[in-house]
Design a protein around this motif. Structure first.
Motif, PDB file in Angstrom:
ATOM      1  N   LEU A   1       0.828  -1.196   0.000  1.00 35.92           N
ATOM      2  CA  LEU A   1       0.000   0.000   0.000  1.00 35.92           C
ATOM      3  C   LEU A   1       0.870   1.257   0.000  1.00 35.92           C
ATOM      4  O   LEU A   1       0.559   2.251  -0.676  1.00 35.92           O
ATOM      5  CB  LEU A   1      -0.915  -0.020   1.230  1.00 35.92           C
TER       6      LEU A   1
ATOM      7  N   TRP B   1       2.140   1.772  -3.349  1.00 34.33           N
ATOM      8  CA  TRP B   1       1.052   2.237  -4.219  1.00 34.33           C
ATOM      9  C   TRP B   1       0.930   3.756  -4.162  1.00 34.33           C
ATOM     10  O   TRP B   1       0.785   4.401  -5.201  1.00 34.33           O
ATOM     11  CB  TRP B   1      -0.264   1.565  -3.789  1.00 34.33           C
TER      12      TRP B   1
ATOM     13  N   ILE C   1       0.364   9.124  -7.984  1.00 35.57           N
ATOM     14  CA  ILE C   1      -0.104   9.632  -6.694  1.00 35.57           C
ATOM     15  C   ILE C   1       0.904  10.639  -6.141  1.00 35.57           C
ATOM     16  O   ILE C   1       0.534  11.731  -5.719  1.00 35.57           O
ATOM     17  CB  ILE C   1      -0.317   8.481  -5.681  1.00 35.57           C
TER      18      ILE C   1
ATOM     19  N   GLU D   1      -7.057   9.788  -3.305  1.00 33.58           N
ATOM     20  CA  GLU D   1      -6.767   8.624  -4.152  1.00 33.58           C
ATOM     21  C   GLU D   1      -6.670   7.355  -3.304  1.00 33.58           C
ATOM     22  O   GLU D   1      -7.152   6.288  -3.697  1.00 33.58           O
ATOM     23  CB  GLU D   1      -5.468   8.846  -4.925  1.00 33.58           C
ATOM     24  N   LEU D   2      -6.039   7.462  -2.133  1.00 30.38           N
ATOM     25  CA  LEU D   2      -5.915   6.301  -1.255  1.00 30.38           C
ATOM     26  C   LEU D   2      -7.285   5.874  -0.737  1.00 30.38           C
ATOM     27  O   LEU D   2      -7.590   4.673  -0.664  1.00 30.38           O
ATOM     28  CB  LEU D   2      -4.981   6.621  -0.092  1.00 30.38           C
TER      29      LEU D   2
ATOM     30  N   GLU E   1      -9.017   3.991  -3.432  1.00 34.19           N
ATOM     31  CA  GLU E   1      -8.407   2.679  -3.603  1.00 34.19           C
ATOM     32  C   GLU E   1      -8.840   1.726  -2.490  1.00 34.19           C
ATOM     33  O   GLU E   1      -9.156   0.555  -2.746  1.00 34.19           O
ATOM     34  CB  GLU E   1      -6.885   2.820  -3.628  1.00 34.19           C
TER      35      GLU E   1
ATOM     36  N   THR F   1     -12.299   0.579  -3.073  1.00 29.25           N
ATOM     37  CA  THR F   1     -12.348  -0.473  -4.089  1.00 29.25           C
ATOM     38  C   THR F   1     -11.913  -1.809  -3.504  1.00 29.25           C
ATOM     39  O   THR F   1     -12.569  -2.840  -3.698  1.00 29.25           O
ATOM     40  CB  THR F   1     -11.446  -0.095  -5.278  1.00 29.25           C
ATOM     41  N   ARG F   2     -10.794  -1.810  -2.757  1.00 31.86           N
ATOM     42  CA  ARG F   2     -10.270  -3.054  -2.203  1.00 31.86           C
ATOM     43  C   ARG F   2     -11.227  -3.682  -1.192  1.00 31.86           C
ATOM     44  O   ARG F   2     -11.278  -4.905  -1.067  1.00 31.86           O
ATOM     45  CB  ARG F   2      -8.912  -2.793  -1.546  1.00 31.86           C
TER      46      ARG F   2
ATOM     47  N   ARG G   1     -17.339   0.115  -3.359  1.00 28.66           N
ATOM     48  CA  ARG G   1     -17.708   0.934  -4.517  1.00 28.66           C
ATOM     49  C   ARG G   1     -18.511   0.087  -5.513  1.00 28.66           C
ATOM     50  O   ARG G   1     -18.140  -0.066  -6.671  1.00 28.66           O
ATOM     51  CB  ARG G   1     -16.462   1.527  -5.152  1.00 28.66           C
TER      52      ARG G   1
END
Length: 597
Positions: free
Chosen positions: A341, A344, A350, A415-416, A419, A422-423, A427
């Motif tokens: 992470l 990422w 980012i 952005e995090l 993400e 999503t993980r 979403r």
């Protein structure tokens, strides 16, 4: 008509009926004694059957010459299907063929004409006319059709009138780059394709057409991505004798009407959030509110307390903002997962320098990546801040914290947050959360071509947006603090519409042009027609425009707008099917008085 029925309408009640179908051969299964043919058209798929023992030899011979995508005319009797297909609307029946005519043979297509195709994006775009035969793409365009139909039903019911505005207009310096069209009859002069019908719809308000709308094509010569195309469609709307609240109520009504009548969803009342709150709690002016995870500041402009000072941790000490999110139930992340992470957020896209984490273990203890600098008592203070300012922080949660210059840190944490959403499966494209974002800044400071000496104020929306009435005096003393009488609608983290109450007095519009760096002469040359119109009794007015392609993609649960446009361009703005844009003949260039180097 060559056919009596379509390939999607036959059911058990049609058994015994003689029918004629036309369509494309989807697939053929020849088992020697039996031949099955799946015939497809826009409406669906029907199975045809030939029994070798009961079928004329010439009919069997014709059937065995067929290939994928042959266009055929098939005649026969509707019979009950022995092995029914519950996944197919026509799965209870099949057609026992008595006649088969090849209307047109076909080459083998370069990819499978099926929902799960083996064709990549480039190949499918090159043969878009074949791609459009696929059921998934067809359903997207059918959804688009229903969206347009229901939009017109709602707008007509609210007394709006649909008016077409010009496609060849005048180029203006504000906004994105224009597509320009040379004029043969006026050598050296150019039309522009409209980025929106903005000035024309305002002129319609001056004309007394107090409720206007248009589902209109617009054009912007800008860099492309999944939700952008050089030509796109808007639901463009304007109303007179209204205030902001009237616009919000009217067009929240449109969105709820579309959800109800297209998706069968009763969308709840749309909540509202100021731009300032959106940036503070989500780091974005289009937050995805399908899930929580709001920002909590440990050091920053909005919270007077600084929970990071005095510990000699240089990353936090040098930062304008230290801010985090609570990833519920993620304390069990392994060191490998946390390192991944961290890498990422360090990606160039980012641009973060690192990531601090705090595990709130199930036993109530706290463990962080900065234990060298902060004690468990310090970390308890952070948890208390999250409990006060964000969602409750409980054992089993994971705090993810970023630091830096305020605007950058917020953007990176946004952005995090997305993400992590999503993980964690938060979403869901089949879940919908709408939001009004209000009170944007009217102006933002920027530079022309990145040169500091060219710094000036730019319109956050466009130069015709009215400031909040109470903020008008600040235009002279503190332009950056002036709030726009503007609003955006956001659905699932995507801006789907935006608008504003317009300036309708010549003096205020002239002042706005001045703030944007126009000389009086430039303002008159570019927008004199609008300023003149305001002197003939312009009513108070405002409006909104929805990105129709974006709305369709959200309703369809997709990230890209491409499959909701019949003939889209690729990421380079090219139509690879017809090879456009392309060069033109020298004779045409000479006629247009254009020299190409």
């Amino acid at each position: 008509m060559l056919r009596t029925h379509t390939c999607g309408e036959l059911r058990m009640e049609h058994t015994g009926t003689e029918v004629t179908l036309c369509g494309w051969v989807q697939r053929i299964r020849d088992k020697g004694g039996m031949i099955w043919i799946d015939l497809r058209d826009r409406y669906g798929l029907t199975q045809l059957i030939l029994d070798e023992s009961k079928t004329a030899p010439e009919l069997l011979q014709t059937a065995r010459t067929l290939g994928r995508e042959f266009v055929v005319k098939a005649t026969g009797e509707v019979i009950e299907r022995v092995a029914k297909n519950p996944n197919l609307p026509t799965g209870d029946i099949e057609i026992r063929l008595t006649g088969l005519e090849v209307l047109n043979p076909a080459k083998l297509p370069p990819f499978l004409i099926e929902d799960e195709t083996d064709g990549g994006d480039d190949l499918r775009m090159k043969y878009r006319y074949l791609d459009l035969r696929r059921g998934s793409v067809r359903r997207n365009l059918e959804l688009r059709h229903r969206m347009a139909q229901q939009t017109r039903i709602y707008m007509d019911g609210q007394d709006f009138i649909e008016v077409e505005t010009p496609v060849l207009i005048k180029s203006t310096p504000e906004g994105a780059r224009d597509f320009v069209v040379p004029s043969r009859m006026n050598p050296g002069e150019f039309y522009a394709l409209p980025q929106s019908p903005q000035t024309f719809k305002q002129l319609l308000m001056v004309s007394g057409f107090d409720r206007y709308y248009q589902i209109v094509k617009c054009f912007r010569d800008e860099d492309l991505r999944a939700d952008r195309q050089p030509e796109f469609t808007q639901i463009d709307c304007e109303m007179s004798f209204i205030e902001q609240e009237d616009i919000l109520q009217m067009f929240e009504g449109l969105i709820r009407h579309l959800f109800k009548n297209v998706k069968g969803i009763d969308l709840p009342e749309v909540p509202r959030m100021t731009y300032a709150d959106a940036m503070q709690f989500y780091g974005s002016d289009k937050p995805d509110t399908r899930f929580g995870m709001p920002f909590v500041e440990l050091k920053g402009a909005f919270d007077t307390v600084d929970l990071t000072s005095g510990k000699a941790f240089p990353v936090f000490d040098a930062a304008e903002l230290v801010v985090g999110i609570n990833a519920k139930g993620c304390a069990g992340y392994t060191r490998k997962q946390l390192d991944e992470l961290t890498e990422w957020v360090k990606r160039p896209q980012i641009g973060a320098k690192g990531l601090v984490y705090v595990r709130y273990n199930p036993d109530g203890t706290l463990k962080s990546s900065v234990d060298k600098f902060y004690s468990e008592e310090d970390l308890k203070g952070w948890v208390a801040q999250f409990n006060t300012s964000g969602e409750p922080c409980e054992p089993g949660d994971l705090l993810l914290i970023m630091a830096g210059e305020t605007a950058k840190a917020r953007k990176q944490l946004n952005e995090l947050r997305l993400e992590m959403g999503t993980r964690l499966g938060l979403r869901d494209p089949n879940k919908f959360s709408a939001l009004w974002v209000l009170d944007f800044p009217l102006l933002e400071w920027g530079e022309e071509d990145g040169k500091p000496e060219t710094g000036r104020w730019f319109a956050m929306h466009h130069p015709f947006t009215s400031p909040k009435p109470e903020d008008i005096p600040l235009l002279e003393t503190d332009p950056g603090s002036v709030r726009a009488n503007a609003y955006d609608m956001v659905i699932n983290g995507t801006e789907v519409g935006g608008g504003s109450i317009r300036i309708f007095q010549k003096e205020l519009q002239s002042m706005m042009f001045g703030k944007l760096g126009f000389t009086p002469e430039e303002a008159k040359a570019q927008f004199g027609f609008l300023l003149d119109a305001f002197e003939f009794g312009a009513p108070p007015h405002g409006g909104i425009a929805f990105g129709f392609d974006r709305l369709c993609s959200i309703f369809g649960g997709a990230d890209s707008i491409r499959d909701f446009i019949a003939f889209p361009k690729n990421n380079s703005g090219r139509d690879v099917m017809i090879d456009s844009p392309s060069t033109i003949a020298q004779a045409q260039l000479d006629e247009l008085k254009i020299a190409v180097k």
